[in-house]
Design a protein around this motif. Structure first.
Motif, PDB file in Angstrom:
ATOM      1  N   ILE A   2     -37.920 -38.753  27.395  1.00  0.00           N
ATOM      2  CA  ILE A   2     -37.977 -38.409  28.820  1.00  0.00           C
ATOM      3  C   ILE A   2     -37.540 -39.627  29.617  1.00  0.00           C
ATOM      4  O   ILE A   2     -37.975 -40.751  29.339  1.00  0.00           O
ATOM      5  CB  ILE A   2     -39.399 -37.997  29.241  1.00  0.00           C
ATOM      6  CG1 ILE A   2     -39.853 -36.769  28.447  1.00  0.00           C
ATOM      7  CG2 ILE A   2     -39.464 -37.718  30.745  1.00  0.00           C
ATOM      8  CD1 ILE A   2     -41.301 -36.402  28.664  1.00  0.00           C
ATOM      9  N   ARG A   3     -36.656 -39.395  30.601  1.00  0.00           N
ATOM     10  CA  ARG A   3     -36.188 -40.488  31.459  1.00  0.00           C
ATOM     11  C   ARG A   3     -36.811 -40.340  32.840  1.00  0.00           C
ATOM     12  O   ARG A   3     -36.787 -39.270  33.439  1.00  0.00           O
ATOM     13  CB  ARG A   3     -34.663 -40.459  31.595  1.00  0.00           C
ATOM     14  CG  ARG A   3     -34.148 -41.589  32.486  1.00  0.00           C
ATOM     15  CD  ARG A   3     -32.658 -41.560  32.640  1.00  0.00           C
ATOM     16  NE  ARG A   3     -32.277 -40.582  33.651  1.00  0.00           N
ATOM     17  CZ  ARG A   3     -31.035 -40.417  34.082  1.00  0.00           C
ATOM     18  NH1 ARG A   3     -30.055 -41.133  33.591  1.00  0.00           N
ATOM     19  NH2 ARG A   3     -30.775 -39.519  34.995  1.00  0.00           N
ATOM     20  N   TYR A   4     -37.361 -41.432  33.337  1.00  0.00           N
ATOM     21  CA  TYR A   4     -37.873 -41.508  34.697  1.00  0.00           C
ATOM     22  C   TYR A   4     -36.988 -42.478  35.465  1.00  0.00           C
ATOM     23  O   TYR A   4     -36.603 -43.514  34.932  1.00  0.00           O
ATOM     24  CB  TYR A   4     -39.325 -41.994  34.717  1.00  0.00           C
ATOM     25  CG  TYR A   4     -40.263 -41.051  34.006  1.00  0.00           C
ATOM     26  CD1 TYR A   4     -40.800 -39.956  34.659  1.00  0.00           C
ATOM     27  CD2 TYR A   4     -40.594 -41.244  32.676  1.00  0.00           C
ATOM     28  CE1 TYR A   4     -41.657 -39.077  34.010  1.00  0.00           C
ATOM     29  CE2 TYR A   4     -41.444 -40.376  32.006  1.00  0.00           C
ATOM     30  CZ  TYR A   4     -41.972 -39.289  32.681  1.00  0.00           C
ATOM     31  OH  TYR A   4     -42.802 -38.428  32.023  1.00  0.00           O
ATOM     32  N   GLU A   5     -36.661 -42.131  36.698  1.00  0.00           N
ATOM     33  CA  GLU A   5     -35.793 -42.973  37.522  1.00  0.00           C
ATOM     34  C   GLU A   5     -36.602 -43.708  38.582  1.00  0.00           C
ATOM     35  O   GLU A   5     -37.499 -43.129  39.195  1.00  0.00           O
ATOM     36  CB  GLU A   5     -34.733 -42.113  38.210  1.00  0.00           C
ATOM     37  CG  GLU A   5     -33.818 -41.404  37.247  1.00  0.00           C
ATOM     38  CD  GLU A   5     -32.838 -40.470  37.942  1.00  0.00           C
ATOM     39  OE1 GLU A   5     -32.637 -40.586  39.170  1.00  0.00           O
ATOM     40  OE2 GLU A   5     -32.267 -39.615  37.248  1.00  0.00           O
ATOM     41  N   LEU A   6     -36.270 -44.969  38.785  1.00  0.00           N
ATOM     42  CA  LEU A   6     -36.860 -45.786  39.840  1.00  0.00           C
ATOM     43  C   LEU A   6     -35.702 -46.388  40.625  1.00  0.00           C
ATOM     44  O   LEU A   6     -35.386 -47.578  40.470  1.00  0.00           O
ATOM     45  CB  LEU A   6     -37.746 -46.873  39.241  1.00  0.00           C
ATOM     46  CG  LEU A   6     -38.970 -46.358  38.487  1.00  0.00           C
ATOM     47  CD1 LEU A   6     -38.689 -46.269  37.008  1.00  0.00           C
ATOM     48  CD2 LEU A   6     -40.145 -47.217  38.772  1.00  0.00           C
ATOM     49  N   PRO A   7     -35.016 -45.591  41.444  1.00  0.00           N
ATOM     50  CA  PRO A   7     -33.802 -46.057  42.119  1.00  0.00           C
ATOM     51  C   PRO A   7     -34.031 -47.250  43.035  1.00  0.00           C
ATOM     52  O   PRO A   7     -33.151 -48.107  43.163  1.00  0.00           O
ATOM     53  CB  PRO A   7     -33.315 -44.835  42.885  1.00  0.00           C
ATOM     54  CG  PRO A   7     -34.461 -43.904  42.946  1.00  0.00           C
ATOM     55  CD  PRO A   7     -35.346 -44.210  41.783  1.00  0.00           C
ATOM     56  N   GLN A   8     -35.196 -47.346  43.657  1.00  0.00           N
ATOM     57  CA  GLN A   8     -35.462 -48.468  44.558  1.00  0.00           C
ATOM     58  C   GLN A   8     -35.528 -49.789  43.804  1.00  0.00           C
ATOM     59  O   GLN A   8     -35.334 -50.853  44.392  1.00  0.00           O
ATOM     60  CB  GLN A   8     -36.744 -48.221  45.372  1.00  0.00           C
ATOM     61  CG  GLN A   8     -38.025 -48.247  44.569  1.00  0.00           C
ATOM     62  CD  GLN A   8     -38.368 -46.957  43.830  1.00  0.00           C
ATOM     63  OE1 GLN A   8     -37.542 -46.084  43.612  1.00  0.00           O
ATOM     64  NE2 GLN A   8     -39.625 -46.836  43.431  1.00  0.00           N
ATOM     65  N   LEU A   9     -35.745 -49.725  42.480  1.00  0.00           N
ATOM     66  CA  LEU A   9     -35.785 -50.930  41.648  1.00  0.00           C
ATOM     67  C   LEU A   9     -34.523 -51.096  40.808  1.00  0.00           C
ATOM     68  O   LEU A   9     -34.386 -52.089  40.095  1.00  0.00           O
ATOM     69  CB  LEU A   9     -36.993 -50.874  40.702  1.00  0.00           C
ATOM     70  CG  LEU A   9     -38.373 -50.794  41.350  1.00  0.00           C
ATOM     71  CD1 LEU A   9     -39.446 -50.651  40.291  1.00  0.00           C
ATOM     72  CD2 LEU A   9     -38.621 -52.016  42.209  1.00  0.00           C
ATOM     73  N   GLY A  10     -33.641 -50.086  40.856  1.00  0.00           N
ATOM     74  CA  GLY A  10     -32.460 -50.113  40.000  1.00  0.00           C
ATOM     75  C   GLY A  10     -32.852 -49.983  38.540  1.00  0.00           C
ATOM     76  O   GLY A  10     -32.244 -50.600  37.667  1.00  0.00           O
ATOM     77  N   ALA A  11     -33.857 -49.164  38.279  1.00  0.00           N
ATOM     78  CA  ALA A  11     -34.436 -49.113  36.941  1.00  0.00           C
ATOM     79  C   ALA A  11     -34.648 -47.689  36.442  1.00  0.00           C
ATOM     80  O   ALA A  11     -34.712 -46.732  37.221  1.00  0.00           O
ATOM     81  CB  ALA A  11     -35.769 -49.852  36.933  1.00  0.00           C
ATOM     82  N   PHE A  12     -34.791 -47.602  35.133  1.00  0.00           N
ATOM     83  CA  PHE A  12     -35.134 -46.362  34.443  1.00  0.00           C
ATOM     84  C   PHE A  12     -36.248 -46.682  33.458  1.00  0.00           C
ATOM     85  O   PHE A  12     -36.361 -47.808  32.977  1.00  0.00           O
ATOM     86  CB  PHE A  12     -33.924 -45.821  33.665  1.00  0.00           C
ATOM     87  CG  PHE A  12     -32.739 -45.543  34.529  1.00  0.00           C
ATOM     88  CD1 PHE A  12     -32.579 -44.306  35.121  1.00  0.00           C
ATOM     89  CD2 PHE A  12     -31.802 -46.526  34.770  1.00  0.00           C
ATOM     90  CE1 PHE A  12     -31.489 -44.061  35.942  1.00  0.00           C
ATOM     91  CE2 PHE A  12     -30.707 -46.294  35.585  1.00  0.00           C
ATOM     92  CZ  PHE A  12     -30.553 -45.043  36.168  1.00  0.00           C
ATOM     93  N   ASN A  13     -37.032 -45.679  33.154  1.00  0.00           N
ATOM     94  CA  ASN A  13     -38.058 -45.802  32.134  1.00  0.00           C
ATOM     95  C   ASN A  13     -37.845 -44.658  31.152  1.00  0.00           C
ATOM     96  O   ASN A  13     -37.814 -43.500  31.556  1.00  0.00           O
ATOM     97  CB  ASN A  13     -39.456 -45.728  32.757  1.00  0.00           C
ATOM     98  CG  ASN A  13     -40.531 -45.974  31.741  1.00  0.00           C
ATOM     99  OD1 ASN A  13     -40.427 -46.865  30.919  1.00  0.00           O
ATOM    100  ND2 ASN A  13     -41.583 -45.174  31.785  1.00  0.00           N
ATOM    101  N   PHE A  14     -37.662 -44.999  29.889  1.00  0.00           N
ATOM    102  CA  PHE A  14     -37.488 -43.993  28.848  1.00  0.00           C
ATOM    103  C   PHE A  14     -38.749 -43.969  28.000  1.00  0.00           C
ATOM    104  O   PHE A  14     -39.156 -44.997  27.453  1.00  0.00           O
ATOM    105  CB  PHE A  14     -36.276 -44.326  27.970  1.00  0.00           C
ATOM    106  CG  PHE A  14     -34.971 -44.210  28.697  1.00  0.00           C
ATOM    107  CD1 PHE A  14     -34.303 -43.001  28.770  1.00  0.00           C
ATOM    108  CD2 PHE A  14     -34.422 -45.312  29.323  1.00  0.00           C
ATOM    109  CE1 PHE A  14     -33.104 -42.887  29.452  1.00  0.00           C
ATOM    110  CE2 PHE A  14     -33.216 -45.223  30.003  1.00  0.00           C
ATOM    111  CZ  PHE A  14     -32.558 -44.005  30.069  1.00  0.00           C
ATOM    112  N   VAL A  15     -39.355 -42.798  27.908  1.00  0.00           N
ATOM    113  CA  VAL A  15     -40.535 -42.617  27.075  1.00  0.00           C
ATOM    114  C   VAL A  15     -40.081 -41.835  25.848  1.00  0.00           C
ATOM    115  O   VAL A  15     -39.577 -40.728  25.963  1.00  0.00           O
ATOM    116  CB  VAL A  15     -41.659 -41.878  27.830  1.00  0.00           C
ATOM    117  CG1 VAL A  15     -42.873 -41.678  26.931  1.00  0.00           C
ATOM    118  CG2 VAL A  15     -42.040 -42.638  29.096  1.00  0.00           C
TER     119      VAL A  15
END
Length: 99
Positions: free
Chosen positions: A55-68
Motif C-alpha cells: 500500500i502506498r501513502y502519499e505525503l505531497p507536502q513533504l515530497g514523500a511516500f510511505n510504502f507498507v
C-alpha cells in the motif's frame, strides 16, 4: 536513471510488515516519482521478498511516500532466518529501481 539519484529512503519494521519511506530531494521530482513508483511497481520490484499486499501513502507536502509491505520479512524478527531480520537493506533495494 536510478531512483537513488533523485530520492532517499528509510526502512522500519513491525512484525512481518516492512515500512519504507521514499523522499524526493527536490519537489520538482515528486510528480514523476508519483507516476512511476506505484504500489504495483514496488510489489513487482520486491516480488521475491514481499508475499503480501503493498500500500502506498502519499505525503505531497513533504515530497514523500510511505510504502507498507505486508508479509515482507520472512515471518518477522523472531522467526526470520534472514541476516537482515529488520529489513533495513530494503530501502537500498528500493532506491535501485529504474525510473
Amino acid at each position: 536513471m536510478k531512483l537513488w539519484e533523485i530520492a532517499h529512503s528509510r526502512t522500519g519494521d513491525k512484525g512481518n510488515i516492512s515500512n519504507l519511506s521514499l523522499i524526493v530531494y527536490n519537489m520538482e521530482d515528486f510528480k514523476e516519482v508519483k507516476e512511476k513508483i506505484t504500489a504495483e511497481a514496488v510489489k513487482k520490484h520486491f516480488k521475491d521478498i514481499v508475499k503480501g499486499e503493498v500500500i502506498r501513502y502519499e505525503l505531497p507536502q513533504l515530497g514523500a511516500f510511505n510504502f507498507v509491505m505486508y508479509d515482507a520479512l520472512g515471518g518477522g524478527v523472531t522467526r526470520s532466518l534472514s541476516l537482515d531480520k529488520h529489513g533495513k537493506s530494503l530501502s537500498s533495494f528500493l532506491l535501485n529501481m529504474e525510473i
